[in-house]
Design an enzyme around this catalytic site. Structure first.
Site, short mmCIF file in Angstrom:
data_model
loop_
_atom_site.label_atom_id
_atom_site.label_comp_id
_atom_site.label_asym_id
_atom_site.label_seq_id
_atom_site.Cartn_x
_atom_site.Cartn_y
_atom_site.Cartn_z
N ASP A 130 1.41 -1.38 -0.18
CA ASP A 130 -0.31 0.32 -0.45
C ASP A 130 0.62 1.15 -0.08
OD1 ASP A 130 -2.44 1.65 0.54
OD2 ASP A 130 -2.39 1.76 2.30
N SER A 131 0.01 2.01 -0.34
CA SER A 131 0.35 3.75 -0.13
C SER A 131 1.18 3.78 0.58
CB SER A 131 -0.14 4.81 -0.91
OG SER A 131 -0.97 4.82 -0.36
N TYR A 190 -1.13 8.00 -3.31
CA TYR A 190 -0.72 8.05 -4.42
C TYR A 190 -1.63 8.75 -4.79
CZ TYR A 190 2.85 3.85 -4.09
OH TYR A 190 3.29 2.68 -3.68
N GLY A 191 -3.15 9.23 -3.90
CA GLY A 191 -4.26 9.82 -4.86
C GLY A 191 -3.83 10.61 -5.63
N CYS A 233 -4.48 -0.77 -1.65
CA CYS A 233 -4.93 0.14 -2.37
C CYS A 233 -5.45 0.32 -3.50
CB CYS A 233 -3.10 1.05 -2.88
SG CYS A 233 -3.38 2.77 -3.46
N ASN A 234 -6.49 0.93 -2.95
CA ASN A 234 -7.77 1.35 -3.88
C ASN A 234 -7.09 2.24 -5.45
OD1 ASN A 234 -9.23 1.74 -1.66
ND2 ASN A 234 -10.54 0.88 -2.58
N THR A 235 -6.22 2.90 -4.85
CA THR A 235 -5.78 3.55 -5.75
C THR A 235 -5.46 3.27 -7.29
OG1 THR A 235 -5.96 5.69 -4.36
CG2 THR A 235 -3.93 6.11 -6.95
N GLU A 290 -1.25 8.56 8.38
CA GLU A 290 -0.24 8.55 8.37
C GLU A 290 1.16 9.42 9.45
OE1 GLU A 290 2.59 6.23 6.41
OE2 GLU A 290 0.69 5.88 5.38
N CYS A 321 -10.28 3.88 0.33
CA CYS A 321 -9.40 4.01 1.01
C CYS A 321 -9.21 3.48 1.29
CB CYS A 321 -8.99 5.70 0.53
SG CYS A 321 -7.33 5.36 1.32
N THR A 322 -8.02 2.67 2.32
CA THR A 322 -7.36 1.71 2.97
C THR A 322 -6.94 1.91 3.91
OG1 THR A 322 -5.83 1.23 2.10
CG2 THR A 322 -7.55 -0.41 1.06
N HIS A 323 -6.80 3.03 3.89
CA HIS A 323 -6.70 4.03 5.39
C HIS A 323 -7.79 4.37 5.82
CE1 HIS A 323 -3.12 5.00 3.25
NE2 HIS A 323 -2.43 5.58 3.86
#
Length: 263
Positions: free
Chosen positions: A10-11, A42-43, A73-75, A151, A183-185
Site C-alpha cells: 500500500d501507499s 498515491y491518490g 490500495c484503491n488507487t 500516516e 481508501c484502505t486508510h
C-alpha cells in the site's frame, strides 16, 4: 509455493486494515507487507507514477518469494492492477470501493463515497458505479489530506475531524444512508466517523471481502499453507517505523517484525 508468504503493499499504513482482516481469516499464513509511506498519498499522483510505484512494490514482494500479492490500495488497484496481472506470474487481489453492497443496502437510494482523487477519476471506479449503482445517486467526495493525517498518527485530531465534517456535509445534505470508504486508510477513521454520522448511516469498507477473495484464490490454486502454526509477519517501511509499529501493536507480538529500509 504453499509455504511462501502472502505479499501486501500500500501507499503507507492504510493497507494494514486489509492485513488485519487477512490475518484474522488466515491465521496460519505468513505475510510480507510493504508500506510505501515515502510516496504517500498515491491518490494525488499521475497514473504513470502510480504504475511505476506499483511495479517497484510488486518486484520487491516477488523478491521475498510471495506466492500471491494483495494490492491493498484503491488507487493502485484502479490504475495499475490490469498491467500487473498481465506482466507477472502470480495472482493479484485488488481493492475497489464497495459500491455494490452499498447499492444493495441503501433505502434512501443515495450513497456517499469518500475516496482519493486517483480512485474517483479512474475508469474502474466509473465502470463499477455504472454497473452496480443504477437508480442510485452516488455522492463522491475526495478525502484530500486524510491520508497524510493518518500516516502521521493524527486520527483523532481536530484537523481530521474538521476535514471529515467538511467532506461529509454535502453527503448528509443529500440524505445518504450508506458511506463507502474508498481508501484502505479510511477504516482507521471509523471511530471518528461514528461520532460525526447519524446512527442510521452504514459505513461500508472492503476489508473482509478482500480477505475472503484472497482465501478463495489460494484455495483454488492449492497454495494454502499446510502447517498449522501461527503465521509470521514481516513489515517494511521506507520512513520511520514508529507510527507503523503503533498501528500493529508489534511490541506485544512475537510474530510481527518491522524493519525500515531504503526503498
Amino acid at each position: 509455493m504453499s509455504e511462501n508468504p502472502i505479499g501486501i503493499f500500500d501507499s503507507g499504513l492504510g493497507g494494514t486494515s486489509i492485513w488485519k482482516e487477512i490475518r484474522s481469516l488466515l491465521p496460519y499464513e505468513d505475510t510480507v507487507y510493504l508500506a510505501d509511506s515515502k510516496n504517500a498519498p498515491y491518490g494525488e499522483k499521475s497514473k504513470k507514477d502510480i504504475l511505476a510505484l506499483s511495479v517497484k512494490n510488486t518486484e520487491f514482494l516477488l523478491s521475498k518469494g510471495c506466492k500471491i500479492i494483495v494490492v491493498a490500495c484503491n488507487t493502485a488497484t484502479t490504475n495499475a492492477i490490469d498491467y500487473l496481472r498481465k506482466t507477472y506470474p502470480v495472482s493479484f487481489i485488488g481493492i475497489e470501493p464497495a459500491i455494490k453492497p452499498a447499492a444493495l443496502q441503501t433505502k434512501s437510494k443515495t450513497v456517499g463515497v469518500l475516496a482519493t482523487k486517483g480512485t474517483l477519476s479512474s475508469s474502474l471506479f466509473a465502470s463499477t458505479s455504472e454497473n452496480h449503482a443504477n437508480g442510485i445517486e452516488v455522492i463522491e467526495r475526495e478525502g484530500k489530506g486524510l491520508v497524510r493525517l493518518i500516516e502521521e498518527g493524527k486520527i483523532k485530531s481536530i484537523e481530521t475531524k474538521e476535514l471529515l465534517q467538511k467532506y461529509l456535509g454535502p453527503m448528509l445534505e443529500k440524505d445518504i444512508d450508506c458511506l463507502v470508504l474508498g481508501c484502505t486508510h479510511y477504516p482507521y477513521l471509523i471511530p471518528v466517523l461514528k461520532e460525526l454520522l447519524p446512527k442510521e448511516v452504514k459505513i461500508i469498507d472492503s476489508g473482509l471481502a478482500v480477505a475472503r477473495q484472497t482465501k478463495a484464490i489460494l484455495t483454488k490454486e492449492k497454495l494454502l499453507r499446510e502447517v498449522n502454526t501461527v503465521g509470521k509477519h514481516q513489515f517494511y517501511s521506507n520512513i520511520d517505523t514508529l507510527v507503523l509499529e503503533q498501528f500493529l501493536d508489534s511490541k506485544n507480538s512475537n510474530t510481527i517484525f518491522v524493519r525500515q529500509l531504503d526503498f
